[in-house]
Design an enzyme around this catalytic site. Structure first.
Site, PDB file in Angstrom:
ATOM      1  N   HIS A  65       0.826  -1.222   0.000  1.00 23.52           N
ATOM      2  CA  HIS A  65       0.000   0.000   0.000  1.00 23.52           C
ATOM      3  C   HIS A  65       0.855   1.265   0.000  1.00 23.52           C
ATOM      4  O   HIS A  65       0.531   2.260   0.653  1.00 23.52           O
ATOM      5  CB  HIS A  65      -0.947   0.031   1.212  1.00 23.52           C
ATOM      6  CG  HIS A  65      -1.986  -1.047   1.221  1.00 23.52           C
ATOM      7  ND1 HIS A  65      -3.283  -0.854   0.807  1.00 23.52           N
ATOM      8  CD2 HIS A  65      -1.912  -2.348   1.590  1.00 23.52           C
ATOM      9  CE1 HIS A  65      -3.964  -1.977   0.934  1.00 23.52           C
ATOM     10  NE2 HIS A  65      -3.157  -2.906   1.404  1.00 23.52           N
ATOM     11  N   ASN A 138     -10.309  -2.602   2.663  1.00 20.62           N
ATOM     12  CA  ASN A 138     -10.032  -2.595   1.227  1.00 20.62           C
ATOM     13  C   ASN A 138     -11.323  -2.278   0.480  1.00 20.62           C
ATOM     14  O   ASN A 138     -12.395  -2.198   1.092  1.00 20.62           O
ATOM     15  CB  ASN A 138      -9.523  -3.971   0.779  1.00 20.62           C
ATOM     16  CG  ASN A 138      -8.036  -4.155   1.036  1.00 20.62           C
ATOM     17  OD1 ASN A 138      -7.309  -3.184   1.288  1.00 20.62           O
ATOM     18  ND2 ASN A 138      -7.574  -5.383   0.960  1.00 20.62           N
ATOM     19  N   TYR A 348       0.924  -4.439  11.994  1.00 22.86           N
ATOM     20  CA  TYR A 348       0.896  -3.015  11.621  1.00 22.86           C
ATOM     21  C   TYR A 348       1.697  -2.153  12.593  1.00 22.86           C
ATOM     22  O   TYR A 348       2.519  -1.337  12.172  1.00 22.86           O
ATOM     23  CB  TYR A 348      -0.549  -2.512  11.516  1.00 22.86           C
ATOM     24  CG  TYR A 348      -1.268  -3.035  10.294  1.00 22.86           C
ATOM     25  CD1 TYR A 348      -1.598  -4.377  10.184  1.00 22.86           C
ATOM     26  CD2 TYR A 348      -1.612  -2.212   9.245  1.00 22.86           C
ATOM     27  CE1 TYR A 348      -2.242  -4.871   9.079  1.00 22.86           C
ATOM     28  CE2 TYR A 348      -2.261  -2.690   8.127  1.00 22.86           C
ATOM     29  CZ  TYR A 348      -2.587  -4.020   8.050  1.00 22.86           C
ATOM     30  OH  TYR A 348      -3.221  -4.516   6.947  1.00 22.86           O
TER      31      TYR A 348
HETATM   32  C1  HEM Z   1      -2.221 -11.034   7.797  1.00 24.07           C
HETATM   33  C2  HEM Z   1      -2.602 -10.244   6.818  1.00 24.07           C
HETATM   34  C3  HEM Z   1      -2.043  -8.872   6.623  1.00 24.07           C
HETATM   35  C4  HEM Z   1      -0.854  -8.345   7.013  1.00 24.07           C
HETATM   36  C5  HEM Z   1       0.250  -9.030   7.781  1.00 24.07           C
HETATM   37  C6  HEM Z   1      -0.827  -6.974   6.548  1.00 24.07           C
HETATM   38  C7  HEM Z   1       0.231  -6.117   6.713  1.00 24.07           C
HETATM   39  C8  HEM Z   1       0.280  -4.817   6.279  1.00 24.07           C
HETATM   40  C9  HEM Z   1       1.404  -3.944   6.402  1.00 24.07           C
HETATM   41  C10 HEM Z   1       2.730  -4.333   7.030  1.00 24.07           C
HETATM   42  C11 HEM Z   1       1.056  -2.752   5.891  1.00 24.07           C
HETATM   43  C12 HEM Z   1       1.913  -1.513   5.780  1.00 24.07           C
HETATM   44  C13 HEM Z   1       1.499  -0.523   6.826  1.00 24.07           C
HETATM   45  C14 HEM Z   1       2.317   0.734   6.802  1.00 24.07           C
HETATM   46  O1  HEM Z   1       3.527   0.672   6.564  1.00 24.07           O
HETATM   47  O2  HEM Z   1       1.729   1.819   7.061  1.00 24.07           O
HETATM   48  C15 HEM Z   1      -0.289  -2.858   5.447  1.00 24.07           C
HETATM   49  C16 HEM Z   1      -1.015  -1.840   4.914  1.00 24.07           C
HETATM   50  C17 HEM Z   1      -2.345  -1.926   4.653  1.00 24.07           C
HETATM   51  N1  HEM Z   1      -3.131  -3.049   4.718  1.00 24.07           N
HETATM   52 FE1  HEM Z   1      -2.566  -4.848   5.305  1.00 24.07          FE
HETATM   53  N2  HEM Z   1      -1.987  -6.692   5.909  1.00 24.07           N
HETATM   54  C18 HEM Z   1      -2.764  -7.822   5.938  1.00 24.07           C
HETATM   55  C19 HEM Z   1      -4.010  -7.966   5.422  1.00 24.07           C
HETATM   56  C20 HEM Z   1      -4.784  -6.928   5.035  1.00 24.07           C
HETATM   57  C21 HEM Z   1      -6.194  -6.996   4.780  1.00 24.07           C
HETATM   58  C22 HEM Z   1      -7.074  -8.239   4.911  1.00 24.07           C
HETATM   59  C23 HEM Z   1      -6.592  -5.752   4.447  1.00 24.07           C
HETATM   60  C24 HEM Z   1      -7.971  -5.301   4.133  1.00 24.07           C
HETATM   61  C25 HEM Z   1      -8.893  -5.381   5.035  1.00 24.07           C
HETATM   62  C26 HEM Z   1      -5.456  -4.871   4.503  1.00 24.07           C
HETATM   63  C27 HEM Z   1      -5.490  -3.525   4.276  1.00 24.07           C
HETATM   64  C28 HEM Z   1      -4.406  -2.695   4.368  1.00 24.07           C
HETATM   65  C29 HEM Z   1      -4.446  -1.281   4.071  1.00 24.07           C
HETATM   66  C30 HEM Z   1      -5.655  -0.479   3.641  1.00 24.07           C
HETATM   67  C31 HEM Z   1      -3.157  -0.796   4.254  1.00 24.07           C
HETATM   68  C32 HEM Z   1      -2.672   0.627   4.009  1.00 24.07           C
HETATM   69  C33 HEM Z   1      -2.944   1.505   5.208  1.00 24.07           C
HETATM   70  C34 HEM Z   1      -2.548   2.925   4.851  1.00 24.07           C
HETATM   71  O3  HEM Z   1      -3.235   3.525   4.010  1.00 24.07           O
HETATM   72  O4  HEM Z   1      -1.547   3.418   5.392  1.00 24.07           O
HETATM   73  N3  HEM Z   1      -4.374  -5.622   4.850  1.00 24.07           N
HETATM   74  N4  HEM Z   1      -0.749  -4.131   5.675  1.00 24.07           N
END
Ligand code: HEM
Length: 492
Positions: A65, A138, A348
């Site tokens: 992202h 999402n 996160y």
């Molecule tokens: C075990 C599953 C998941 C892991 C380990 C994971 C991990 C991460 C990580 C490490 C980031 C980066 C955050 C940052 O640096 O600010 C991220 C961002 C993000 N993830 Fe996940 N994620 C997972 C599943 C999901 C799922 C299921 C969704 C949707 C519901 C999702 C939605 C997002 C969104 C929207 C961001 C961006 C947040 C922003 O705009 O700063 N992720 N995720």
């Protein structure tokens, strides 16, 4: 003068240049040299400081992202759901809570085009009176895998090839051929919805199952859904090439320009709920993130509206430094045992500490807007002004005490320590139903995208076979169509 009131801010700008420490800079154009042609003196502190700051301008980009756009506004309750939750910000219709939202693409880098086939992030930070609530969702209501153990491998497969730095279908199809639970997500990603027109015209979903808990302690599983009032619109493949070819920031621009013009994007928030006492009555597990909850049996219940009416002032402060975390909840909302959510609870905050440092929650965009207090102190870049002498707990001198107890779901667990898959996998039913609900031209576009992906010369015969078998189990005619277009046989 109170030095702590003079926070670094453009409100305290002098009309002339200064160093970071405030000394006047009389020449911001020419380096300090011996004679008119040099060499440059190391004692030119301003030049060294200017370069050192510049050299360190970038912070690590998000591991996923990375490319996003944000905006601010408010959330307003429109319907009473106090029978379901004691969350303060959801108490009375009419109540407004400030929000900041970040939309994003998932796989590619910070500067990548916004027209790629990719899920879109839809993350909302509610600045409530009881602390922040981060609904990190999402645009699709389901996810690729249901166990967080698979997430890093999944992202590696979707990201560019580590050798060529090119995203390649053979790697994606190889990985997911081991995980048929991904089929449902692929009916979104390879559908027309796979490239949203922009950020204003897309749905949002919390995706994971959370728990609502009311004053009496009664719990309900809950799914959150955002619906845009201007409708959902997508770009077909050829349109995406045209739009992306002329502006690789079209979605960021659309969001910014719409808000600047007073055309404020708005979404309605809905929930679906399941009483945990009845969780066994469905053909899916309510904690399985690869399933949708059918709206005909679990109807959408309206909760509120969100309006984005203010652009951010600074991209770095309110986008790059904005940090979300699904573990950040408020009383009245709790996690569920959804294994993917449980993994996200750790990941996160961990990545934010790496990306932004241990005090990332003190950054203005991330800090709660309500009074808050604890003894977590010091660490890198801690800029909180504190003048207490008691930094331990409990104390007979400092009156700070535990907050009032609030309802939490009872935890009654029994079971062996083990690593398992869930019982009701049911991987093929919902993808098949979704495919059959489409018009024939939509089905054709979906098939064409799959034929393209499976035609990658590095997709092996075995992998092609597995995918045809999976899609046949979802829908027989879909499998047959794919097989005949690829000159293969259906072999389940
Ligand atoms: C075990 C599953 C998941 C892991 C380990 C994971 C991990 C991460 C990580 C490490 C980031 C980066 C955050 C940052 O640096 O600010 C991220 C961002 C993000 N993830 Fe996940 N994620 C997972 C599943 C999901 C799922 C299921 C969704 C949707 C519901 C999702 C939605 C997002 C969104 C929207 C961001 C961006 C947040 C922003 O705009 O700063 N992720 N995720």
């Amino acid at each position: 003068m109170d030095p702590y009131k003079q926070r670094p801010s453009s409100a305290y700008n002098t009309p002339f240049w200064t160093t970071n420490s405030g000394a006047p800079v009389w020449n911001n154009n020419s380096a300090l040299t011996i004679g008119s042609r040099g060499p440059i003196l190391l004692e030119d502190y301003h030049l060294v400081e200017k370069l050192a700051n510049f050299d360190r301008e970038r912070i690590p980009e998000r591991v996923v992202h990375a490319r996003g756009a944000s905006a601010k506004g408010f959330f307003q309750v429109t319907h009473d759901i106090t029978h379901l939750t004691c969350a303060d910000f959801l108490q009375a219709p009419g109540v407004q809570t400030p929000v900041i939202v970040r939309f994003s693409t998932v796989i590619h880098e910070r500067g990548s085009p916004e027209t790629l086939r990719d899920p879109r992030g839809f993350a909302v930070k509610f600045y409530t009176k009881e602390g922040n609530f981060d609904l990190v969702g999402n645009n699709f209501p389901v996810f690729f895998v249901r166990d967080g153990m698979k997430f890093p491998d999944m992202v590696h497969a979707l990201k560019p090839n580590p050798k060529s730095h090119i995203q390649e279908n053979w790697r994606i199809l190889d990985f997911f051929s081991h995980h048929p639970e991904s089929l449902h997500m692929f009916t979104f990603l390879f559908d027309d919805l796979g490239i949203p027109q922009d950020y204003r015209h897309m749905d949002g979903s919390g995706v994971n199952t959370y728990t609502l808990i009311n004053k009496e302690g009664k719990t309900h599983y809950v799914k959150f859904h955002w619906r845009p009032t201007c409708g959902v619109k997508s770009l077909l493949d050829e349109e995406a090439i045209r739009v992306g070819g002329s502006n690789h920031s079209h979605a960021t621009q659309d969001l910014y320009d719409s808000i600047a013009a007073g055309n404020y994007p708005e979404w309605k928030l809905f929930i679906q709920t399941i009483d945990p006492d009845h969780e066994d009555k469905y053909d899916f597990d309510p904690l399985d993130v690869t399933k949708t909850w059918p709206e005909d049996i679990l109807p959408l219940q309206p909760v509120g509206r969100m309006v984005l009416n203010k652009n951010i002032d600074n991209f770095f402060a309110e986008n790059e430094q904005l940090a979300f975390c699904p573990a950040i909840i408020v009383p009245g909302i709790y996690y569920s045992d959804d294994k993917l959510l449980q993994t996200r609870i750790f990941s996160y905050a961990d990545t934010q500490r790496h990306r932004l440092g241990p005090n990332y929650l003190q950054l203005p965009a991330n800090a709660p807007k309500c009074a808050h207090h604890n003894n977590h102190h010091e660490g890198f870049m801690n800029f909180m002004h504190r003048d207490e002498e008691v930094n331990y707990f409990p104390s007979r001198i400092d009156p700070a005490h535990h907050a009032e107890r609030y309802p939490q779901p009872p935890a009654l667990y029994t079971g062996k320590r083990e690593r398992c898959v869930i019982v009701k996998e049911n991987n093929f039913k919902q993808p098949g139903e979704r495919y059959r609900s489409w018009t024939s031209d939509r089905q054709e576009r979906f098939i064409r995208r799959w034929v393209d992906a499976l035609s990658d010369p590095r997709v092996t015969h075995e992998i092609r076979n597995i995918w045809i078998s999976y899609w046949s189990q979802a829908d027989k005619s879909l499998g047959q169509n794919l097989a005949s277009l690829l000159n293969m046989k259906v072999d389940i």
